[in-house]
Design an enzyme around this catalytic site. Sequence first.
Site, PDB file in Angstrom:
ATOM      1  N   ASP A  50       0.769  -1.310   0.123  1.00 32.20           N
ATOM      2  CA  ASP A  50       0.065   0.044  -0.141  1.00 32.20           C
ATOM      3  C   ASP A  50       1.140   1.361   0.025  1.00 32.20           C
ATOM      4  OD1 ASP A  50       0.986  -0.263   2.776  1.00 32.20           O
ATOM      5  OD2 ASP A  50      -1.069  -0.150   3.420  1.00 32.20           O
ATOM      6  N   SER A  51       2.230   0.963   0.103  1.00 29.33           N
ATOM      7  CA  SER A  51       3.318   1.865  -0.330  1.00 29.33           C
ATOM      8  C   SER A  51       2.753   2.679  -1.572  1.00 29.33           C
ATOM      9  CB  SER A  51       4.529   1.780  -0.195  1.00 29.33           C
ATOM     10  OG  SER A  51       4.795   0.431  -0.592  1.00 29.33           O
ATOM     11  N   ASP A  89      -1.231  -6.082  -0.265  1.00 22.77           N
ATOM     12  CA  ASP A  89      -1.441  -5.512   0.926  1.00 22.77           C
ATOM     13  C   ASP A  89      -3.001  -5.252   0.998  1.00 22.77           C
ATOM     14  OD1 ASP A  89       0.468  -4.856   2.747  1.00 22.77           O
ATOM     15  OD2 ASP A  89       1.322  -3.046   1.945  1.00 22.77           O
ATOM     16  N   LYS A 119      -1.323  -9.313   2.888  1.00 27.31           N
ATOM     17  CA  LYS A 119      -0.728  -8.903   3.965  1.00 27.31           C
ATOM     18  C   LYS A 119      -1.510  -7.718   4.830  1.00 27.31           C
ATOM     19  CE  LYS A 119       3.027  -6.123   3.718  1.00 27.31           C
ATOM     20  NZ  LYS A 119       2.799  -4.939   4.542  1.00 27.31           N
ATOM     21  N   GLU A 188       9.047  -4.417  10.476  1.00 28.38           N
ATOM     22  CA  GLU A 188       9.515  -2.974   9.976  1.00 28.38           C
ATOM     23  C   GLU A 188      10.067  -2.156  11.172  1.00 28.38           C
ATOM     24  OE1 GLU A 188       6.757  -1.216   7.370  1.00 28.38           O
ATOM     25  OE2 GLU A 188       7.882   0.706   7.186  1.00 28.38           O
TER      26      GLU A 188
HETATM   27  O1  KIV Z   1       3.365  -1.174   1.639  1.00 28.41           O
HETATM   28  C1  KIV Z   1       4.887  -1.426   1.594  1.00 28.41           C
HETATM   29  O2  KIV Z   1       5.574  -1.281   0.874  1.00 28.41           O
HETATM   30  C2  KIV Z   1       5.038  -2.438   2.785  1.00 28.41           C
HETATM   31  C3  KIV Z   1       6.411  -2.573   3.021  1.00 28.41           C
HETATM   32  C4  KIV Z   1       7.133  -1.381   3.400  1.00 28.41           C
HETATM   33  C5  KIV Z   1       6.933  -3.780   3.596  1.00 28.41           C
HETATM   34  O3  KIV Z   1       4.425  -2.727   3.625  1.00 28.41           O
END
Ligand code: KIV
Length: 270
Positions: A50-51, A89, A119, A188
Amino acid sequence: MTKVTARKVTTHVLQEMKNRGEKISMLTAYDYSMARLVEAAGIDVILVGDSASNVMAGHNSTLPITLDQMIYHGSSVVRAVSRAFVVVDMPFGTYQGDSKNALSSAIRIMKETGADAVKLEGGKEILESIDRILSAGIPVMGHLGLTPQSIHKFGTYVVRATEESEANKLISDAHLIEQAGCFSVVLEKIPAKLGAKVAGELKIPIIGIGAGREVDGQVLVIHDMLGITQEFSPRFLRRYSNLSEEIQNAVRTYIQDVKDLEFPNDSEQY
Ligand code: KIV
């Protein structure tokens, strides 16, 4: 150099890697073209993080991204991949409240993207959602430590679990997640010693991002490690390229060529 086999990566393969001490490589990707490159290079796991909310959409947190948007990114990535294990995510708001909503969101992700797993961020507080999703046969990866969807509660992106009470809660959450049946956990931005302790105590693979070397694998956000983003420089980030400069140089040269009538040349026209 690590040998990359053509064998599809599954939860079983990831567990075998942990069992024999082979480190797991994981990177984010959000679109077809980048996922093709990452897959061709032999990555083990692709996280449709979700980044995307930050690096693709320009928001200043992961909170605004929607389920439909995550499904769009997830399905684009899955179309590019045949070997890597793809995790999507679950976005903020789709699993923290009602576990039935969590299950229907996870089912949408699995059906509409073709991904291998989802996730979720958090421990005990979201255990009911984790249980319900797992009961439908959907593999779940946990995420503890700095959980960006809770940034407004933390108020800062500093390293987490430096205090004993928070470290103990993280260890207990990691065990709960494992007992529930999650196949892996991301840790993290926590002290390396704590990362090593969790990876030593748990049987499932622990993937770190700023959790030290003694975990079972590493993950980075692809835009950060390729140097496309420049403003984000936490200690754990290693930049493997400086694409920001390369892209800008290429674009500047193109602009100049257009202005100077250097592009297109005779062989580049019909
Ligand atoms: O959303 C993401 O990129 C993440 C990573 C930082 C593990 O959850």
